[in-house]
Enzyme design. Structure first.
Site, PDB file in Angstrom:
ATOM      1  N   GLY A 241       0.780  -1.236   0.000  1.00  0.00           N
ATOM      2  CA  GLY A 241       0.000   0.000   0.000  1.00  0.00           C
ATOM      3  C   GLY A 241       0.808   1.282   0.000  1.00  0.00           C
ATOM      4  O   GLY A 241       0.226   2.371  -0.098  1.00  0.00           O
ATOM      5  N   GLY A 277       3.863  -3.527  -3.774  1.00  0.00           N
ATOM      6  CA  GLY A 277       3.721  -3.732  -5.214  1.00  0.00           C
ATOM      7  C   GLY A 277       4.029  -2.423  -5.921  1.00  0.00           C
ATOM      8  O   GLY A 277       5.079  -2.235  -6.532  1.00  0.00           O
ATOM      9  N   ARG A 314      -5.915   2.415 -15.510  1.00  0.00           N
ATOM     10  CA  ARG A 314      -6.072   3.167 -14.262  1.00  0.00           C
ATOM     11  C   ARG A 314      -6.860   4.479 -14.430  1.00  0.00           C
ATOM     12  O   ARG A 314      -7.736   4.765 -13.599  1.00  0.00           O
ATOM     13  CB  ARG A 314      -4.715   3.438 -13.608  1.00  0.00           C
ATOM     14  CG  ARG A 314      -3.988   2.149 -13.193  1.00  0.00           C
ATOM     15  CD  ARG A 314      -2.735   2.439 -12.380  1.00  0.00           C
ATOM     16  NE  ARG A 314      -3.062   2.983 -11.083  1.00  0.00           N
ATOM     17  CZ  ARG A 314      -2.957   4.245 -10.747  1.00  0.00           C
ATOM     18  NH1 ARG A 314      -2.504   5.137 -11.598  1.00  0.00           N
ATOM     19  NH2 ARG A 314      -3.294   4.652  -9.543  1.00  0.00           N
ATOM     20  N   TYR A 318     -10.073   4.419 -12.117  1.00  0.00           N
ATOM     21  CA  TYR A 318     -10.019   5.186 -10.859  1.00  0.00           C
ATOM     22  C   TYR A 318      -9.966   6.694 -11.085  1.00  0.00           C
ATOM     23  O   TYR A 318      -9.685   7.436 -10.154  1.00  0.00           O
ATOM     24  CB  TYR A 318      -8.745   4.858 -10.059  1.00  0.00           C
ATOM     25  CG  TYR A 318      -8.393   3.425  -9.862  1.00  0.00           C
ATOM     26  CD1 TYR A 318      -9.262   2.539  -9.233  1.00  0.00           C
ATOM     27  CD2 TYR A 318      -7.142   2.955 -10.244  1.00  0.00           C
ATOM     28  CE1 TYR A 318      -8.887   1.232  -9.011  1.00  0.00           C
ATOM     29  CE2 TYR A 318      -6.765   1.637 -10.020  1.00  0.00           C
ATOM     30  CZ  TYR A 318      -7.648   0.781  -9.413  1.00  0.00           C
ATOM     31  OH  TYR A 318      -7.269  -0.509  -9.202  1.00  0.00           O
ATOM     32  N   CYS A 352     -13.512   2.730 -28.158  1.00  0.00           N
ATOM     33  CA  CYS A 352     -14.852   3.306 -28.344  1.00  0.00           C
ATOM     34  C   CYS A 352     -15.571   3.473 -27.005  1.00  0.00           C
ATOM     35  O   CYS A 352     -16.585   2.824 -26.751  1.00  0.00           O
ATOM     36  CB  CYS A 352     -15.663   2.424 -29.283  1.00  0.00           C
ATOM     37  SG  CYS A 352     -14.804   2.168 -30.822  1.00  0.00           S
TER      38      CYS A 352
HETATM   39  C1  LIG Z   1      -3.192  -8.421  -0.083  1.00  0.00           C
HETATM   40  C2  LIG Z   1      -2.461  -7.388  -0.855  1.00  0.00           C
HETATM   41  N1  LIG Z   1      -1.175  -7.181  -0.564  1.00  0.00           N
HETATM   42  C3  LIG Z   1      -0.444  -6.258  -1.248  1.00  0.00           C
HETATM   43  C4  LIG Z   1      -1.008  -5.502  -2.243  1.00  0.00           C
HETATM   44  C5  LIG Z   1      -0.136  -4.517  -2.965  1.00  0.00           C
HETATM   45  O1  LIG Z   1      -0.543  -3.227  -2.790  1.00  0.00           O
HETATM   46  P1  LIG Z   1       0.396  -2.039  -3.304  1.00  0.00           P
HETATM   47  O2  LIG Z   1       0.666  -2.284  -4.733  1.00  0.00           O
HETATM   48  O3  LIG Z   1      -0.395  -0.822  -3.073  1.00  0.00           O
HETATM   49  O4  LIG Z   1       1.640  -2.082  -2.477  1.00  0.00           O
HETATM   50  C6  LIG Z   1      -2.357  -5.661  -2.556  1.00  0.00           C
HETATM   51  C7  LIG Z   1      -2.991  -4.829  -3.593  1.00  0.00           C
HETATM   52  O5  LIG Z   1      -4.139  -4.847  -3.877  1.00  0.00           O
HETATM   53  C8  LIG Z   1      -3.105  -6.655  -1.854  1.00  0.00           C
HETATM   54  O6  LIG Z   1      -4.390  -6.869  -2.131  1.00  0.00           O
END
Ligand SMILES: Cc1ncc(COP(=O)(O)O)c(C=O)c1O
Length: 425
Positions: A241, A277, A314, A318, A352
């Site tokens: 996150g 991530g 994205r 979002y 489209c």
């Molecule tokens: C369980 C879990 N861990 C990690 C992540 C990675 O999140 P981020 O890319 O924001 O670090 C996610 C993203 O949806 C997730 O669902």
């Protein structure tokens, strides 16, 4: 920090000029920077090095699941966070160590559970009581014991987009704290599972450490309460996150998160897992696209590109912001984001759908048909969310390291598009 820069009037990725990459590999083209990926991984690892034991960084495969990138991160010592049998397959194909794999996901199928058990993963992050029972049944059928962590829903608001908020009571993820005791007690009765950890993941693109601290405190208070089953808890997975820069410099450095989080965890005797991530990949990739058509409609100018929402979803999904700027000329202003909403150019895709845009209301220098544009911060949740909508082949991907550029996924062909289908008439 990333290694994309404008030098002598042209955009370069590390040592490779973007225009040469586009010429050689075509567009739309995802370009990733190996140096930036390594840098982000190491910065995060080092920021949390003050914990009782070095944390296990499980890169979240969903952010970008290209095999070469997984292999690169495996080389850095990463474990992996997966959410499907397909992602586990990718980790194994890339040489990743299943003993460093955690598996979350609200809808794990029986087949996927069997596969993960057979692979010998570290932990299943369990999202529901009935899922725990299913994992138990699968494990007993394999004469195995599954290591599990309960994914707890701490009910905190990470103050991010509602689609990527995952740790509030009304979200579908995890087990509410007030049910945790009952589920832990249940786990103790099941021979096929051993609850070795607790897991939280409160959301994505978080730019404030406070929600983490709040969530961690709630979970640790629970562990400290000595509820039955908590004595076996050795792992605390605090999820991913951590936010990145999309507009300008809005995200916090890893050290700022670590400074707030590490003191909460120190001295608890827990092994900590992180699941970054976006933090690793977000600013390590760009999407190169060419303007196909430029046209005016009243005051507005449309730059219609060869990349669209099927390549980068994205913005449509979002309403997220990506800097978009010509690859030739001067660098974009640092505050391009602040002027969003006041510009006259809509940079859109060929799909489209009116929701198909890369950047609306932008101030952009004059763009001519055929010009190359870069969509920045597209390394995470870009290619991994790409689709064949409008029957468009998905883009190629290139990994740059120094001056060397390697094709790590070829552009899809027309044969790829038709391949899985069968004629039924
Ligand atoms: C369980 C879990 N861990 C990690 C992540 C990675 O999140 P981020 O890319 O924001 O670090 C996610 C993203 O949806 C997730 O669902």
């Amino acid at each position: 920090m990333d290694h994309f820069a404008y030098r002598d009037g042209r955009l370069v990725c590390d040592e490779a000029p973007a225009a040469e990459l586009a010429e050689r590999f075509g567009t739309p083209l995802y370009v990733y920077c190996a140096r930036t990926i390594r840098h982000h991984f190491r910065v995060l690892r080092d920021a949390f090095a003050a914990l009782d034991a070095p944390p296990l960084l499980c890169y979240s495969v969903k952010a970008n699941s290209n095999l070469s990138l997984l292999r690169l991160l495996h080389g850095e010592g990463a474990g992996f966070d997966v959410v499907s049998g397909g992602e586990l397959l990718r980790v194994r194909a890339a040489g990743g160590d299943p003993k460093k794999v955690v598996y979350a996901g609200v809808g794990k199928s029986t087949r996927e559970i069997h596969e993960a058990l057979a692979a010998g993963i570290l932990l299943f992050n369990v999202e529901a009581e009935t899922e725990l029972e299913r994992i138990d049944a699968c494990a007993r059928a394999q004469n195995a014991v599954a290591g599990v962590a309960l994914r707890l829903n701490p009910d905190v608001d990470p103050k991010t987009h509602r689609y990527i908020t995952t740790g509030k009571k009304e979200n579908k993820f995890g087990i509410n704290l007030d049910r945790a005791e009952r589920v832990l007690r249940h786990a103790q009765e099941l021979r096929g599972v051993e609850c070795r950890g607790l897991h939280i993941h409160i959301g994505s693109q978080i730019t404030d450490p406070k929600p983490y601290v709040e969530a961690i405190r709630r979970v640790l208070d629970y562990v400290a309460s000595g509820a039955p089953g908590t004595e076996r808890v050795r792992w605390l997975d605090i999820g991913g996150g951590f936010g990145v820069h999309y507009r300008s410099q809005e995200a916090l450095p890893a050290a700022a998160f670590a400074q707030a989080i590490v003191p909460e965890l120190a001295g608890r005797g827990l092994n900590v897992i992180l699941e970054p991530g976006r933090f690793i990949m977000g600013n390590a990739g760009i999407l190169l696209t060419r303007a196909v058509t430029v046209k005016r409609s009243g005051e507005r100018r449309f730059v219609i590109c060869d990349a669209g929402m099927n390549d980068l979803m994205r913005p449509a999904l979002y309403q997220s912001y990506h800097r978009v700027w010509p690859a030739a000329g001067q660098a974009p202003p640092a505050d391009q984001g602040a002027r969003d909403g006041h510009g006259h150019v809509d940079v859109v895709g060929p799909i489209c759908e009116s929701g198909d845009f890369l950047g609306n209301d932008r101030d952009l220098p004059e763009v001519a048909e055929g010009d190359l544009l870069a969509v920045f911060s597209a390394g995470a949740y870009g290619m991994s969310m790409a689709s064949n909508y409008n029957t468009r082949p998905r883009p190629a991907e290139v990994l740059v390291d120094g001056a060397e550029a390697r094709l790590i996924r070829r552009r899809e062909s027309y044969d790829d598009l038709l391949g899985p289908e069968r004629e039924c008439l």
